[in-house]
Design a protein around this motif. Structure first.
Motif, short mmCIF file in Angstrom:
data_model
loop_
_atom_site.label_atom_id
_atom_site.label_comp_id
_atom_site.label_asym_id
_atom_site.label_seq_id
_atom_site.Cartn_x
_atom_site.Cartn_y
_atom_site.Cartn_z
N ARG A 13 -8.23 -4.77 14.87
CA ARG A 13 -6.80 -4.53 14.66
C ARG A 13 -6.60 -3.69 13.40
NH1 ARG A 13 -6.79 -9.80 16.71
NH2 ARG A 13 -5.44 -10.05 18.54
N VAL A 14 -5.56 -2.89 13.41
CA VAL A 14 -5.23 -2.09 12.24
C VAL A 14 -4.85 -3.02 11.09
CG1 VAL A 14 -2.79 -1.88 12.89
CG2 VAL A 14 -3.82 -0.17 11.40
N GLY A 15 -5.34 -2.71 9.88
CA GLY A 15 -5.04 -3.50 8.70
C GLY A 15 -6.13 -4.48 8.30
N THR A 16 -7.08 -4.75 9.22
CA THR A 16 -8.13 -5.72 8.89
C THR A 16 -9.05 -5.20 7.79
OG1 THR A 16 -9.43 -4.85 10.73
CG2 THR A 16 -8.08 -6.80 11.16
N PHE A 17 -9.36 -3.92 7.82
CA PHE A 17 -10.23 -3.35 6.77
C PHE A 17 -9.52 -3.39 5.41
CE2 PHE A 17 -11.58 0.29 4.21
CZ PHE A 17 -12.94 0.01 4.09
N THR A 18 -8.25 -3.01 5.38
CA THR A 18 -7.50 -3.05 4.13
C THR A 18 -7.38 -4.47 3.60
OG1 THR A 18 -6.23 -1.10 4.79
CG2 THR A 18 -5.30 -2.45 3.04
N LEU A 19 -7.14 -5.42 4.52
CA LEU A 19 -7.06 -6.82 4.10
C LEU A 19 -8.37 -7.27 3.46
CD1 LEU A 19 -5.56 -9.51 4.02
CD2 LEU A 19 -6.41 -9.97 6.33
N GLY A 20 -9.49 -6.87 4.06
CA GLY A 20 -10.78 -7.24 3.47
C GLY A 20 -10.97 -6.65 2.08
N VAL A 21 -10.59 -5.39 1.90
CA VAL A 21 -10.71 -4.76 0.58
C VAL A 21 -9.83 -5.48 -0.44
CG1 VAL A 21 -10.28 -2.65 -0.71
CG2 VAL A 21 -11.36 -2.54 1.54
N VAL A 22 -8.60 -5.83 -0.06
CA VAL A 22 -7.69 -6.52 -0.98
C VAL A 22 -8.25 -7.88 -1.38
CG1 VAL A 22 -5.40 -7.57 -1.18
CG2 VAL A 22 -5.65 -5.30 -0.17
N VAL A 53 -2.08 2.76 -0.16
CA VAL A 53 -2.96 3.92 0.03
C VAL A 53 -4.09 3.57 1.00
CG1 VAL A 53 -4.55 5.49 -1.13
CG2 VAL A 53 -2.39 4.87 -2.24
N ALA A 54 -4.71 2.42 0.81
CA ALA A 54 -5.81 2.02 1.69
C ALA A 54 -5.33 1.81 3.12
CB ALA A 54 -6.46 0.74 1.16
N LEU A 55 -4.16 1.22 3.29
CA LEU A 55 -3.63 1.02 4.64
C LEU A 55 -3.32 2.36 5.31
CD1 LEU A 55 -2.74 -1.00 6.78
CD2 LEU A 55 -0.48 -1.05 5.70
N GLY A 56 -2.77 3.30 4.55
CA GLY A 56 -2.49 4.61 5.13
C GLY A 56 -3.75 5.35 5.51
N VAL A 57 -4.79 5.28 4.66
CA VAL A 57 -6.06 5.93 4.99
C VAL A 57 -6.69 5.31 6.22
CG1 VAL A 57 -8.42 6.31 4.16
CG2 VAL A 57 -6.48 6.69 2.62
N GLU A 58 -6.62 3.99 6.31
CA GLU A 58 -7.17 3.32 7.50
C GLU A 58 -6.45 3.75 8.76
OE1 GLU A 58 -7.87 -1.21 9.26
OE2 GLU A 58 -7.01 -0.91 7.27
N THR A 59 -5.14 3.88 8.70
CA THR A 59 -4.36 4.30 9.87
C THR A 59 -4.71 5.73 10.27
OG1 THR A 59 -2.56 2.83 9.18
CG2 THR A 59 -2.04 4.55 10.78
N LEU A 81 2.72 -7.53 6.41
CA LEU A 81 2.38 -8.41 5.30
C LEU A 81 1.72 -7.62 4.16
CD1 LEU A 81 1.05 -11.57 7.19
CD2 LEU A 81 3.28 -11.26 6.07
N LEU A 82 0.84 -6.67 4.51
CA LEU A 82 0.19 -5.87 3.48
C LEU A 82 1.19 -4.99 2.73
CD1 LEU A 82 -3.10 -4.84 5.33
CD2 LEU A 82 -2.90 -6.36 3.36
N VAL A 83 2.10 -4.37 3.48
CA VAL A 83 3.12 -3.54 2.84
C VAL A 83 4.02 -4.39 1.95
CG1 VAL A 83 5.11 -2.06 3.25
CG2 VAL A 83 3.05 -1.77 4.63
N GLY A 84 4.41 -5.55 2.45
CA GLY A 84 5.24 -6.44 1.64
C GLY A 84 4.54 -6.90 0.38
#
Length: 230
Positions: A13-22, A53-59, A81-84
């Motif tokens: 799913r989109v956002g899982t990589f960014t969530l892991g980095v965070v 930035v990470a979420l946008g790059v992932e997308t 949730l990540l944007v918030g």
């Protein structure tokens, strides 16, 4: 890779990589703050825009990769949730940098209508004091900082800055051109030292008076020169 193998490959799913980095960055920051208490957590707050930035790059990378990322309601909720979280942390970082707080240890403070002084072993935050001054007065100060840094801003009633700097140290002087209330704003960052600002009324000498017991002595008269005999 065949089409069947590509179809059988699981999609994330989109956002899982960014969530892991965070999660990794937050955990490392907490660990560092425990091992090194001097580490300032404000740096983590200042880095919060990197979440977006990470979420946008992932997308962007997922769109370029041919749709290997799944966009379903759970993925959209994760992105929300990540944007918030990024926006909330950004607001906290802004309040941390520009808000009003006072954190001092072993601190002595005195302020009245003629002076503003502090002595501290640790000062991290903001403090201010307003002095009524008249045209022709002067505001003299002395700043001594041994650790960290101290920023001082002196402004008039209209918000015009008469003195500002980061950091300031040593003797300071501001001549007052018009009558009004003048605000002294100090911002310390893990500072150790002291400062004092005093009102010097118009007409007083700039040079300090002699301390008690050190009054000026009259100059000794030179003995007369004897006249030569003819």
């Amino acid at each position: 890779m065949t089409a069947g193998e590509a179809a059988a490959r699981p999609q994330r799913r989109v956002g899982t990589f960014t969530l892991g980095v965070v999660l990794v960055a937050a955990g490392c920051g907490m660990l560092v703050s425990l091992l090194w208490p001097a580490f300032e957590l404000g740096w983590l707050l200042n880095a919060s825009p990197l979440i977006l930035v990470a979420l946008g790059v992932e997308t962007l990378l997922s769109a370029r990769g041919g749709g290997k990322v799944r966009y379903d309601w759970l993925g959209m909720l994760l992105c929300f949730l990540l944007v918030g979280a990024g926006l909330v942390l950004y607001a906290a970082a802004w309040a941390y940098e520009h808000g009003t707080y006072f954190n001092a240890r072993d601190c002595s403070r005195y302020a009245d209508e003629t002076c503003f002084l502090m002595e501290y072993n640790y000062f991290d935050g903001f403090d201010s004091h307003t002095l009524p001054l008249e045209a022709g007065d002067a505001l003299e100060g002395r700043i001594d900082t041994w650790n960290g840094w101290l920023e001082v801003e002196i402004s008039d009633e209209d918000g015009n800055a008469l003195l500002e700097g980061a950091p300031l140290n040593g003797d300071q002087r501001v001549d007052i051109a018009k009558t009004g209330d003048y605000t002294i704003l100090v911002h310390g960052r893990r500072a150790r030292g002291n400062f004092v600002f005093s009102k010097v009324p118009a007409g007083e000498a700039e040079a300090p008076e002699n301390p008690p017991g050190m009054e000026a002595q009259p100059e000794a008269e030179e003995p007369p020169v004897p006249e030569e005999e003819p």
